[in-house]
Design a protein around this motif. Sequence first.
Motif, short mmCIF file in Angstrom:
data_model
loop_
_atom_site.label_atom_id
_atom_site.label_comp_id
_atom_site.label_asym_id
_atom_site.label_seq_id
_atom_site.Cartn_x
_atom_site.Cartn_y
_atom_site.Cartn_z
N LYS B 135 4.48 4.32 5.66
CA LYS B 135 3.48 3.91 6.64
C LYS B 135 3.70 2.46 7.02
CE LYS B 135 -0.40 6.58 4.80
NZ LYS B 135 -1.73 6.45 4.23
N ASP B 136 3.12 2.06 8.15
CA ASP B 136 3.05 0.65 8.54
C ASP B 136 2.19 -0.09 7.51
OD1 ASP B 136 2.86 -1.78 9.82
OD2 ASP B 136 1.44 -1.08 11.33
N LEU B 137 2.79 -1.04 6.82
CA LEU B 137 2.08 -1.71 5.72
C LEU B 137 0.96 -2.62 6.21
CD1 LEU B 137 5.16 -2.52 3.46
CD2 LEU B 137 3.49 -0.68 3.18
N ILE B 138 1.04 -3.11 7.44
CA ILE B 138 0.00 -3.99 7.97
C ILE B 138 -1.28 -3.20 8.22
CG2 ILE B 138 -0.61 -5.55 9.87
CD1 ILE B 138 1.54 -6.57 7.85
N LEU B 139 -1.12 -2.04 8.83
CA LEU B 139 -2.30 -1.20 9.07
C LEU B 139 -2.79 -0.52 7.78
CD1 LEU B 139 -1.65 0.52 12.52
CD2 LEU B 139 -3.55 -0.99 11.92
N LEU B 141 -3.00 -1.92 4.25
CA LEU B 141 -2.85 -2.93 3.20
C LEU B 141 -3.16 -2.35 1.82
CD1 LEU B 141 -4.44 -6.05 4.98
CD2 LEU B 141 -2.01 -5.60 4.59
N LEU B 144 0.08 -1.00 0.58
CA LEU B 144 0.89 -2.13 0.08
C LEU B 144 0.45 -2.50 -1.33
CD1 LEU B 144 2.99 -4.44 0.73
CD2 LEU B 144 1.06 -5.77 1.58
#
Lengths: 278, 278
Positions: B135-139, B141, B144
Amino acid sequence: SSSSMDSGALRKKFMEFPYVSAPHRNLMLELISSMETRIGDSLQPCTLPPDVQYFENPNGSAHASLHLRSGVPSSQIDFILGGWIHCKLPSGGALNITSLSSYLKPSTDAPHFLIDVIQNSRTSLVLILDLTPRKDLILNLDYLKTYYEDTQLDTYRQCLQGLPEVSPYFSPSLYIRSVLSPTAILVGIDTGDGEKSIEEMIQEHISPIAKEIVQLWLDKCASVEKQVGETERAYLAKRDQIIKSKTIEVDLGSSFPRLFGQEVSAQILGVLREYYNA
Amino acid sequence: SSSSMDSGALRKKFMEFPYVSAPHRNLMLELISSMETRIGDSLQPCTLPPDVQYFENPNGSAHASLHLRSGVPSSQIDFILGGWIHCKLPSGGALNITSLSSYLKPSTDAPHFLIDVIQNSRTSLVLILDLTPRKDLILNLDYLKTYYEDTQLDTYRQCLQGLPEVSPYFSPSLYIRSVLSPTAILVGIDTGDGEKSIEEMIQEHISPIAKEIVQLWLDKCASVEKQVGETERAYLAKRDQIIKSKTIEVDLGSSFPRLFGQEVSAQILGVLREYYNA
């Protein structure tokens, strides 16, 4: 104190970059000048409260200036934030941080701009310089191609890393590593007992590269009109919101209390959070 | 030739890792053994055509073996792919690549596993070792935090990079840099004229770390049941599809024609694409 300064004096204080070397100051002034020449008409004057535009810690060992200019409603610029921090270190040296970042609105998906120069000794600094992606690059390989491959951005990083004084830097924050692009310049520069000084490294190597990357951002990101649909705007707004609040938390929230004390720190961060959420 | 071998002989050929040193072979066999001990019941036998399980180039200077085991329908494992490539170099040396990757199905969002050991001289290699985010780690967290912060994955990278023979490696492919996690181990190891050999570096430093990361992947990723909703499954399936097809293109598509000739290469990549899309 900042409360006695009018907005002209506060801007002048910001633009002084009073504690860094001439090459370091010139670097920052040239970057700000490039931005203001090109997109100044789209920016409002700084409206931060005076005591956020310039502040100190209670015992006067730490000073800082912040300058935030929001984009006018019709522009694609969300805001530009510049700043410097100076702090005397117990060791006798000083910590000097200068920073410039530009955030775009969700009406475009083009990358944000970011430079941080963190000098923590007379012979070493950390440089973070990047066009920060607005989207997941795996789901958007065309975005990776447009902004990072076709622009040859990686050549700047390669160029710097070819120098013997330069080595890759790994941020302790996994969030910071995740938010940066694959061509981000994230390096430590240590001149040690070498022939070159940090000031020469800034003038000869960092400045030319930083100026080219700002130009690239102005040409390909800030000045290009994009057609962004409703759904994508919502996506960009949500992702940007995470970036802005997390950046405050990681970048400033971790160091400000230590540098400026709880009270000053809480006040500054509170105001910044309001502007970032605007 | 591979057409005369039955499936037992082909698996044996794969497990021989015939061209690499004993510590390098042991590393790969131990990783495969860890996987098969723990999730072997969820894996089907390799069903690749014999001429994809073992192949050579027309003049016999390059050899390779691939072994792909798909997960059974009820499991979370999409497939596991192991392989080795050996190629005599015009310089007199040899290129040896060994690789093991494990892909999960969209019924879980846990990271994939990846190790690539690329030895291109007697004294140097490149190591890629990562749990690849889905997944997109920014969206995301929390993702992450769960897989990269709470697991302390970065300590393995720090540990390796503390060694004088080890330096950060930057893949020329921006896609590869983008697909890896912020704790990815992406290093060059060069023993030069030093006291340690590459074989000792593998045995003493790479093996222990790779085994711990495989265990972590087996414990926290492959074996944990997740509740993934319809929308997210579709998202994961789409993103994984990009990862799989782009990885074939960048990782194999760029080197296979050079190593094995157009004809062999086209055939192998065609079959792999079918399996990857399955």
